[in-house]
Write an enzyme that holds these catalytic residues in place. Structure first.
Site, PDB file in Angstrom:
ATOM      1  N   ASP A  11       0.914  -1.272  -0.107  1.00 44.36           N
ATOM      2  CA  ASP A  11       0.013   0.476   0.098  1.00 44.36           C
ATOM      3  C   ASP A  11       1.025   1.622   0.226  1.00 44.36           C
ATOM      4  O   ASP A  11       0.872   2.494   0.798  1.00 44.36           O
ATOM      5  CB  ASP A  11      -1.125   0.572   1.595  1.00 44.36           C
ATOM      6  CG  ASP A  11      -1.921  -1.412   1.116  1.00 44.36           C
ATOM      7  OD1 ASP A  11      -1.612  -2.110   0.231  1.00 44.36           O
ATOM      8  OD2 ASP A  11      -2.839  -1.196   1.910  1.00 44.36           O
ATOM      9  N   LYS A  97      -7.095  -4.875  -2.435  1.00 40.48           N
ATOM     10  CA  LYS A  97      -7.912  -5.481  -1.905  1.00 40.48           C
ATOM     11  C   LYS A  97      -9.171  -4.425  -1.307  1.00 40.48           C
ATOM     12  O   LYS A  97      -8.737  -2.735  -0.933  1.00 40.48           O
ATOM     13  CB  LYS A  97      -7.447  -5.545  -0.417  1.00 40.48           C
ATOM     14  CG  LYS A  97      -5.931  -4.191  -0.121  1.00 40.48           C
ATOM     15  CD  LYS A  97      -5.302  -5.231   0.793  1.00 40.48           C
ATOM     16  CE  LYS A  97      -4.580  -4.032   1.895  1.00 40.48           C
ATOM     17  NZ  LYS A  97      -4.953  -3.039   1.645  1.00 40.48           N
ATOM     18  N   CYS A 141      -2.073  -2.833   8.011  1.00 42.25           N
ATOM     19  CA  CYS A 141      -1.525  -3.240   6.371  1.00 42.25           C
ATOM     20  C   CYS A 141      -0.540  -4.481   6.471  1.00 42.25           C
ATOM     21  O   CYS A 141      -0.599  -5.182   6.119  1.00 42.25           O
ATOM     22  CB  CYS A 141      -1.843  -2.729   5.531  1.00 42.25           C
ATOM     23  SG  CYS A 141      -3.490  -1.928   5.308  1.00 42.25           S
TER      24      CYS A 141
END
Ligand SMILES: [Zn+2]
Length: 199
Positions: A11, A97, A141
């Site tokens: 990310d 996601k 994450c």
């Protein structure tokens, strides 16, 4: 030689960097470090995955709809793009996601490729046994991806010089690192990796 190692970049998107919708303090500092890691994995012809948060505009993940987070990484927005200085190679495997409006999806193991194949399935097909993980954010994450990797029976190395945390509560990132290490993750930095390169 059979490939057994892969790099996972979690990310590293504009919204998680300073100036973005959900900025991680110093989030952009991971970019040059991750570029070194990518060069090393690229030279050794090892797979590089980049996960991205990829939300619909309306999701229970956002504060306006019952979640805890400000709007970030909405599909197709500038904030959802990877940081422009992140030197992703042409053959990077992007996994997404957070598309389900009823789920948070912190872990890259909840991500899928463009064709719908799950990350864990791709890893299995490629014969990956060890995952090196860096990116954003340490206490969400990155942590969930590392823990899921261990649950999937992989060896996981946390690239400590290539992560930054949100620290909603001070100390969250340090606790997250403790939790990952207790679960079996190995702490690693770039010079250690150079001394013991992935194969
Ligand atoms: Zn999100």
């Amino acid at each position: 030689m059979k490939t057994t190692s892969a790099l996972l970049i979690v990310d590293v998107q504009n919204d998680f960097c300073p100036g973005g919708g959900l900025p991680v303090p110093e989030g952009d500092r991971v970019v040059p470090v991750l570029n070194h890691y990518m060069a090393l994995f690229g030279e050794r012809k090892l797979p590089i995955f980049a996960s991205r948060d990829w939300h619909p505009a309306t999701t229970s993940h956002f504060r306006d709809y019952g979640g805890i987070w400000p709007v970030h990484c909405v599909q197709g927005s500038e904030g959802a793009r990877f940081h422009r200085d992140l030197a992703l190679p042409e053959d990077v495997i992007v996994i997404s996601k957070g598309m389900d409006p009823s789920r948070d999806d912190y872990s890259a193991f909840q991500a899928i490729m463009d064709d719908g194949v799950r990350f864990s399935v791709v890893l299995k097909e490629l014969g990956i046994r060890k995952l090196y993980v860096g990116g954003l954010a340490t206490d969400y994450c990155v942590k969930e991806s590392v823990l899921d990797g261990l649950r999937h029976g992989l060896s996981v190395a946390l690239l400590e010089d290539a992560v930054r945390g949100v620290d909603l509560k001070p100390g969250d990132s340090a606790s997250a690192i403790d939790e990952m290490v207790t679960a079996g993750a190995e702490r690693m930095n770039f010079s250690q990796l150079q001394a013991d390169p992935p194969s």
